[in-house]
Design a protein around this motif. Structure first.
Motif, PDB file in Angstrom:
ATOM      1  N   VAL A 250       0.836  -1.203   0.000  1.00 38.26           N
ATOM      2  CA  VAL A 250       0.000   0.000   0.000  1.00 38.26           C
ATOM      3  C   VAL A 250       0.875   1.260   0.000  1.00 38.26           C
ATOM      4  CG1 VAL A 250      -1.628   1.361   1.366  1.00 38.26           C
ATOM      5  CG2 VAL A 250      -1.996  -1.087   1.074  1.00 38.26           C
ATOM      6  N   VAL A 251       1.894   1.270   0.849  1.00 36.89           N
ATOM      7  CA  VAL A 251       2.776   2.443   0.921  1.00 36.89           C
ATOM      8  C   VAL A 251       3.524   2.622  -0.397  1.00 36.89           C
ATOM      9  CG1 VAL A 251       4.772   3.452   2.081  1.00 36.89           C
ATOM     10  CG2 VAL A 251       3.002   2.309   3.426  1.00 36.89           C
ATOM     11  N   ALA A 252       4.020   1.534  -0.974  1.00 37.39           N
ATOM     12  CA  ALA A 252       4.735   1.625  -2.255  1.00 37.39           C
ATOM     13  C   ALA A 252       3.808   2.113  -3.364  1.00 37.39           C
ATOM     14  CB  ALA A 252       5.330   0.270  -2.614  1.00 37.39           C
ATOM     15  N   ALA A 253       2.571   1.628  -3.377  1.00 41.24           N
ATOM     16  CA  ALA A 253       1.611   2.041  -4.401  1.00 41.24           C
ATOM     17  C   ALA A 253       1.334   3.540  -4.313  1.00 41.24           C
ATOM     18  CB  ALA A 253       0.320   1.247  -4.262  1.00 41.24           C
ATOM     19  N   LEU A 254       1.139   4.036  -3.102  1.00 43.16           N
ATOM     20  CA  LEU A 254       0.901   5.470  -2.921  1.00 43.16           C
ATOM     21  C   LEU A 254       2.133   6.285  -3.322  1.00 43.16           C
ATOM     22  CD1 LEU A 254      -0.951   5.379   0.528  1.00 43.16           C
ATOM     23  CD2 LEU A 254      -1.961   5.996  -1.680  1.00 43.16           C
ATOM     24  N   ALA A 255       3.304   5.860  -2.856  1.00 45.35           N
ATOM     25  CA  ALA A 255       4.530   6.618  -3.125  1.00 45.35           C
ATOM     26  C   ALA A 255       4.834   6.680  -4.620  1.00 45.35           C
ATOM     27  CB  ALA A 255       5.703   5.996  -2.371  1.00 45.35           C
ATOM     28  N   VAL A 256       4.742   5.543  -5.305  1.00 37.44           N
ATOM     29  CA  VAL A 256       5.057   5.508  -6.737  1.00 37.44           C
ATOM     30  C   VAL A 256       4.022   6.300  -7.533  1.00 37.44           C
ATOM     31  CG1 VAL A 256       5.241   3.995  -8.755  1.00 37.44           C
ATOM     32  CG2 VAL A 256       6.344   3.347  -6.600  1.00 37.44           C
ATOM     33  N   THR A 257       2.769   6.253  -7.136  1.00 41.66           N
ATOM     34  CA  THR A 257       1.732   7.019  -7.829  1.00 41.66           C
ATOM     35  C   THR A 257       1.988   8.515  -7.712  1.00 41.66           C
ATOM     36  OG1 THR A 257       0.083   5.293  -7.440  1.00 41.66           O
ATOM     37  CG2 THR A 257      -0.738   7.498  -7.967  1.00 41.66           C
ATOM     38  N   PHE A 258       2.268   8.994  -6.510  1.00 36.67           N
ATOM     39  CA  PHE A 258       2.566  10.412  -6.331  1.00 36.67           C
ATOM     40  C   PHE A 258       3.863  10.788  -7.038  1.00 36.67           C
ATOM     41  CE2 PHE A 258      -0.451  10.222  -2.700  1.00 36.67           C
ATOM     42  CZ  PHE A 258      -1.195  11.357  -3.001  1.00 36.67           C
ATOM     43  N   LYS A 259       4.843   9.908  -7.008  1.00 35.30           N
ATOM     44  CA  LYS A 259       6.111  10.183  -7.700  1.00 35.30           C
ATOM     45  C   LYS A 259       5.885  10.334  -9.199  1.00 35.30           C
ATOM     46  CE  LYS A 259      10.238   7.989  -7.063  1.00 35.30           C
ATOM     47  NZ  LYS A 259      11.231   6.877  -7.116  1.00 35.30           N
ATOM     48  N   ASN A 260       5.139   9.397  -9.790  1.00 36.58           N
ATOM     49  CA  ASN A 260       4.907   9.458 -11.231  1.00 36.58           C
ATOM     50  C   ASN A 260       4.137  10.707 -11.639  1.00 36.58           C
ATOM     51  OD1 ASN A 260       6.316   7.130 -11.645  1.00 36.58           O
ATOM     52  ND2 ASN A 260       4.574   5.878 -12.273  1.00 36.58           N
ATOM     53  N   LYS A 261       3.158  11.102 -10.836  1.00 36.36           N
ATOM     54  CA  LYS A 261       2.410  12.316 -11.150  1.00 36.36           C
ATOM     55  C   LYS A 261       3.312  13.536 -11.061  1.00 36.36           C
ATOM     56  CE  LYS A 261      -1.103  12.835 -12.180  1.00 36.36           C
ATOM     57  NZ  LYS A 261      -1.675  12.859 -13.552  1.00 36.36           N
ATOM     58  N   PHE A 262       4.155  13.582 -10.026  1.00 32.44           N
ATOM     59  CA  PHE A 262       5.105  14.685  -9.876  1.00 32.44           C
ATOM     60  C   PHE A 262       6.064  14.748 -11.061  1.00 32.44           C
ATOM     61  CE2 PHE A 262       9.597  15.224  -8.531  1.00 32.44           C
ATOM     62  CZ  PHE A 262       9.615  16.611  -8.423  1.00 32.44           C
ATOM     63  N   VAL A 263       6.604  13.590 -11.459  1.00 33.22           N
ATOM     64  CA  VAL A 263       7.549  13.539 -12.579  1.00 33.22           C
ATOM     65  C   VAL A 263       6.862  13.938 -13.876  1.00 33.22           C
ATOM     66  CG1 VAL A 263       8.957  11.980 -13.979  1.00 33.22           C
ATOM     67  CG2 VAL A 263       9.045  11.825 -11.494  1.00 33.22           C
ATOM     68  N   GLU A 264       5.656  13.436 -14.074  1.00 29.41           N
ATOM     69  CA  GLU A 264       4.904  13.715 -15.292  1.00 29.41           C
ATOM     70  C   GLU A 264       4.643  15.206 -15.465  1.00 29.41           C
ATOM     71  OE1 GLU A 264       0.883  11.898 -17.451  1.00 29.41           O
ATOM     72  OE2 GLU A 264       1.298  11.528 -15.339  1.00 29.41           O
ATOM     73  N   GLU A 265       4.438  15.905 -14.359  1.00 29.72           N
ATOM     74  CA  GLU A 265       4.059  17.315 -14.411  1.00 29.72           C
ATOM     75  C   GLU A 265       5.248  18.274 -14.390  1.00 29.72           C
ATOM     76  OE1 GLU A 265       1.416  17.847 -11.137  1.00 29.72           O
ATOM     77  OE2 GLU A 265      -0.174  16.596 -11.998  1.00 29.72           O
TER      78      GLU A 265
ATOM     79  N   GLY B 291      14.544   4.912  -0.493  1.00 27.40           N
ATOM     80  CA  GLY B 291      13.209   5.501  -0.436  1.00 27.40           C
ATOM     81  C   GLY B 291      12.104   4.464  -0.398  1.00 27.40           C
ATOM     82  N   GLU B 292      11.634   4.020  -1.570  1.00 28.41           N
ATOM     83  CA  GLU B 292      10.529   3.057  -1.634  1.00 28.41           C
ATOM     84  C   GLU B 292      10.839   1.753  -0.901  1.00 28.41           C
ATOM     85  OE1 GLU B 292       9.763   5.478  -5.423  1.00 28.41           O
ATOM     86  OE2 GLU B 292      11.391   5.051  -4.028  1.00 28.41           O
ATOM     87  N   SER B 293      12.116   1.385  -0.829  1.00 34.11           N
ATOM     88  CA  SER B 293      12.489   0.131  -0.165  1.00 34.11           C
ATOM     89  C   SER B 293      13.240   0.362   1.138  1.00 34.11           C
ATOM     90  CB  SER B 293      13.365  -0.708  -1.113  1.00 34.11           C
ATOM     91  OG  SER B 293      12.680  -1.013  -2.304  1.00 34.11           O
ATOM     92  N   GLY B 294      13.167   1.580   1.677  1.00 36.74           N
ATOM     93  CA  GLY B 294      13.908   1.883   2.894  1.00 36.74           C
ATOM     94  C   GLY B 294      13.137   2.791   3.818  1.00 36.74           C
ATOM     95  N   GLN B 295      13.393   4.091   3.721  1.00 44.70           N
ATOM     96  CA  GLN B 295      12.717   5.078   4.566  1.00 44.70           C
ATOM     97  C   GLN B 295      11.334   5.371   3.980  1.00 44.70           C
ATOM     98  OE1 GLN B 295      15.198   8.546   5.035  1.00 44.70           O
ATOM     99  NE2 GLN B 295      17.039   7.328   5.200  1.00 44.70           N
ATOM    100  N   ILE B 296      10.439   4.431   4.110  1.00 45.23           N
ATOM    101  CA  ILE B 296       9.179   4.525   3.377  1.00 45.23           C
ATOM    102  C   ILE B 296       8.293   5.662   3.883  1.00 45.23           C
ATOM    103  CG2 ILE B 296       9.213   2.107   2.673  1.00 45.23           C
ATOM    104  CD1 ILE B 296       7.260   1.461   4.902  1.00 45.23           C
ATOM    105  N   ARG B 297       8.431   6.041   5.136  1.00 44.66           N
ATOM    106  CA  ARG B 297       7.613   7.152   5.658  1.00 44.66           C
ATOM    107  C   ARG B 297       8.025   8.464   5.023  1.00 44.66           C
ATOM    108  NH1 ARG B 297       7.513   8.934  10.730  1.00 44.66           N
ATOM    109  NH2 ARG B 297       9.502   8.070  11.354  1.00 44.66           N
ATOM    110  N   GLN B 298       9.310   8.801   5.108  1.00 43.36           N
ATOM    111  CA  GLN B 298       9.764  10.068   4.544  1.00 43.36           C
ATOM    112  C   GLN B 298       9.618  10.069   3.025  1.00 43.36           C
ATOM    113  OE1 GLN B 298      13.383  11.783   6.007  1.00 43.36           O
ATOM    114  NE2 GLN B 298      13.708  13.036   4.190  1.00 43.36           N
ATOM    115  N   ASN B 299       9.843   8.932   2.406  1.00 43.86           N
ATOM    116  CA  ASN B 299       9.721   8.848   0.956  1.00 43.86           C
ATOM    117  C   ASN B 299       8.295   9.163   0.506  1.00 43.86           C
ATOM    118  OD1 ASN B 299      10.909   7.829  -1.737  1.00 43.86           O
ATOM    119  ND2 ASN B 299       9.089   6.580  -1.496  1.00 43.86           N
ATOM    120  N   LEU B 300       7.312   8.530   1.162  1.00 43.95           N
ATOM    121  CA  LEU B 300       5.913   8.783   0.806  1.00 43.95           C
ATOM    122  C   LEU B 300       5.548  10.230   1.094  1.00 43.95           C
ATOM    123  CD1 LEU B 300       3.066   8.033  -0.024  1.00 43.95           C
ATOM    124  CD2 LEU B 300       2.700   7.044   2.258  1.00 43.95           C
TER     125      LEU B 300
END
Length: 378
Positions: free
Chosen positions: A111-126, A146-155
């Motif tokens: 769940v955390v990875a899905a949220l983080a990658v989704t927000f990351k992709n939107k940020f990169v896309e824009e 990030g996604e595989s380590g400090q998942i709180r700060q990364n998200l």
């Protein structure tokens, strides 16, 4: 030298191929960005005992069961709950919801990875014309820490980066809402709150030069101590901080004043910031906003350099945006210079891969062929 598991090497090769295509043949259909994102979600979300912070977050997952929703809600409003919530409310809420269904821990990381990658992709896309090139720069060590380590700060960071769209749209309440949500994942993200107003302040090369030189001069004096415990409260997270040092511990290097990898990356960002400032101002949309994030990343890194937690937490929250300066420079130069920049980015990606391997970080994080395990991948 340890070798990354082929799953990660495949991702890196895909990003390199897509980077060449978008740099020289035009835009890639953005659906492929989300295919890659889905692959990243699987790699980070379903990892099994992988990542130096894995054990810390496993403990948080079971601890969250002792907290009630009312206390989490009060904590989100800044009020004192009857049942103390010692961690950020947003992350505790996610843990609590997943644990409520009695799911195994890998559903939390999913769940955390899905949220983080989704927000990351939107940020990169824009914010960049070269999303795969940016992701390639950010991949090592960003994906592993990030996604595989400090998942709180990364998200939290990518939620805050996503909120840049509301700075552009001048929607202050939406910006404040998303920064609050980001701060609910990790309190260090609140330090990005003033960016809504800061990015509107005009800058020039002389001001940037003076601010960076001032930061370098201030570095050995640890001027951040004047803030007392306030900064410590933003970055307080002893268990996960220890996990971070499982990847890369350059404390001794910093205390001796030596030049390490973080200094190298800040030097590269500084070069691009000054070398391409004039054409970027003329041709790249919202470059002035990106420039402020990059400048603060550079200055705060050197100010906090002697404190490995502050320099990774406080400076690190600005770094993700600062790297935009590097691929975006390709958009504003002639074809010959563009090729040189792209060649440099490819060499930088390979260099980071070799260094990350030689420092044994991938072994400590269990990302090697022998140690990486995934719940759904063979």
């Amino acid at each position: 030298m340890n070798i990354l598991h082929p799953y990660f090497i495949v991702a890196m090769v895909i990003m390199m191929i897509c980077s060449f295509y978008e740099a020289y043949s035009g835009k890639i259909n953005r659906k492929y960005l989300y295919y890659l994102g889905f692959y990243f979600i699987i790699l980070a979300g379903f990892r099994d005992n992988v990542g130096a912070d894995f054990g810390s977050y496993l403990g948080i997952y079971y601890w969250s069961e002792t907290k009630d929703y009312w206390s989490i809600f009060l904590k989100s409003l800044g009020l004192t709950p009857p049942n103390p919530v010692e961690l950020e409310w947003g992350f505790v809420f996610i843990n609590k919801v997943v644990k409520m269904f009695n799911f195994p821990f890998y559903m939390l990381t999913f769940v955390v990875a899905a949220l983080a990658v989704t927000f990351k992709n939107k940020f990169v896309e824009e914010n960049t014309m070269y999303p795969f090139t940016f992701l390639l720069i950010f991949f090592i060590p960003g994906f592993f820490v990030g996604e595989s380590g400090q998942i709180r700060q990364n998200l939290g960071s990518f939620i805050a980066y996503f909120a840049m769209r509301y700075i552009k749209e001048r929607r202050v309440w939406m910006y404040l809402l998303f920064i609050h949500i980001a701060g609910g994942m990790h309190s260090v993200c609140y330090i990005l709150l003033p960016m809504y107003w800061i990015v509107r302040i005009p800058l020039n090369k002389i001001m940037m030069f003076l601010l960076i030189i001032g930061s370098l001069i201030a570095s050995p004096f640890e001027v951040y101590r004047i803030f007392g415990s306030w900064l410590e409260n933003l970055t307080a997270d002893a268990t996960v901080s220890v996990g971070f040092n499982g990847y890369m511990n350059e404390t001794i290097v910093r205390q001796r004043g030596e030049f390490g990898l973080p200094e190298l990356m800040m030097t590269i960002v500084t070069f691009f910031l000054f070398a391409f400032d004039t054409p970027m101002k003329k041709k790249y949309p919202y470059y002035e906003y990106h420039r402020w994030y990059a400048l603060i990343a550079i200055c705060s890194y050197f100010i906090f350099r002697n404190n490995p937690i502050f320099s990774s937490r406080l400076a690190g929250v600005f770094v993700g945006v600062s790297y935009l300066i590097i691929p975006n420079a390709m958009y504003v130069v002639n074809e010959g210079t563009k090729r040189l920049i792209h060649l440099f980015i490819m060499c930088l990606a390979i260099f980071n891969f070799l260094v990350f391997s030689s420092f044994n970080n991938i072994s400590k994080g269990r990302f090697t062929i022998e140690k990486y395990k995934n719940w759904i991948l063979p």
